[in-house]
Design a protein around this motif. Sequence first.
Motif, PDB file in Angstrom:
ATOM      1  N   ARG A   3       0.884  -1.208   0.027  1.00  0.00           N
ATOM      2  CA  ARG A   3      -0.053  -0.039   0.071  1.00  0.00           C
ATOM      3  C   ARG A   3       0.791   1.283   0.055  1.00  0.00           C
ATOM      4  NH1 ARG A   3      -0.684  -2.523   4.932  1.00  0.00           N
ATOM      5  NH2 ARG A   3       0.485  -1.347   6.626  1.00  0.00           N
ATOM      6  N   LYS A  63      -7.540   2.749  -3.213  1.00  0.00           N
ATOM      7  CA  LYS A  63      -8.308   1.612  -3.273  1.00  0.00           C
ATOM      8  C   LYS A  63      -8.256   0.864  -4.706  1.00  0.00           C
ATOM      9  CE  LYS A  63     -12.538   1.211  -1.737  1.00  0.00           C
ATOM     10  NZ  LYS A  63     -13.722   0.979  -0.839  1.00  0.00           N
ATOM     11  N   THR A 117      -6.085  -0.694   2.479  1.00  0.00           N
ATOM     12  CA  THR A 117      -6.091   0.735   1.949  1.00  0.00           C
ATOM     13  C   THR A 117      -7.410   1.206   1.886  1.00  0.00           C
ATOM     14  OG1 THR A 117      -4.953   2.054   0.292  1.00  0.00           O
ATOM     15  CG2 THR A 117      -5.950   0.146  -0.552  1.00  0.00           C
ATOM     16  N   GLY A 118      -7.552   2.354   1.573  1.00  0.00           N
ATOM     17  CA  GLY A 118      -8.843   3.179   1.249  1.00  0.00           C
ATOM     18  C   GLY A 118      -8.843   4.574   1.924  1.00  0.00           C
ATOM     19  N   LEU A 125     -10.191  -1.388   2.019  1.00  0.00           N
ATOM     20  CA  LEU A 125     -10.133  -2.753   1.464  1.00  0.00           C
ATOM     21  C   LEU A 125      -9.049  -3.201   2.279  1.00  0.00           C
ATOM     22  CD1 LEU A 125     -10.221  -4.884  -0.829  1.00  0.00           C
ATOM     23  CD2 LEU A 125      -8.343  -3.298  -1.942  1.00  0.00           C
TER      24      LEU A 125
END
Length: 292
Positions: A3, A63, A117-118, A125
Amino acid sequence: MLRIALFLGTNIAIVALLGITFSLLGIDGLLAQNGVDLDLQALLVYSLVIGFTGSFISLAMSKFLAKKTMGVYVIDSPRNQTERWLLQTVERQARQVGIGMPEVGIFDSAAPNAFATGMNRNSALVAVSTGLMQQMTDDEVEAVLAHEVSHVANGDMITMALMQGVVNTFVVFLSRVIGHIVDRAVFKVERGHGPAFWIVSMVAEIILGFLAMMLVMGFSRYREFRADAGAAQLVGKHKMIAALQRLQNSHESPKMPDEMAALAINAGRIHALFASHPPLEKRIEVLRDMRI
């Protein structure tokens, strides 16, 4: 690490694109007040726009890019018991930490890995690799999921975006100041900006960006300890230690996947400054010393 790499790569690309676009539009030229002195107020606004735009666009795209780049299969309807267990485990952990249910996915990779992540903690996610599912026990996978859920609950991606925005701002600001000083003092340009301003600014931006990366990676290492602690609270520190030991064994195998490089235990000092994760042995040591 996955990420972080996606976020930083996107951020660098966007900042570079914005810088080039602004230069072509002649906005950089407006920074010279009356054509002579550098307008520091205008430069600060310019730097803030470039710095935070790059950072937050990266966050907004994180994401989507993770899904596309890693080929993540998002589990909407479980196809088997394993997928059902993954959904139930993440759902339970999300409820425990008080966040919205993240999307849960699997990506094809032989290396044991996972990421979260997000853009916000209620729309994240969490994804695990096929290698992680194959090589770890249920307890170890549960601990890894708890680690990623803790990242989400801690708002780590948002905090990273804010920090990267500040870093971007200072890098852009200082690089233009250095370019202006060299342009005036060395090349004796009296009005506007000559070619030296653009060249020196770009070189300074690269060097300062490289140094600023140490600050960002330092924060990244700190948040890994926090996520480990969060996972220990959720599932017990013995499970988190077991998961890290499994990763340690995987790392020490002769053929280490590239994406595990940031976990290098025997990394040199320079490499360690740019590592997104602390050494696994240090993380295990900290967990063992925790009182839970």
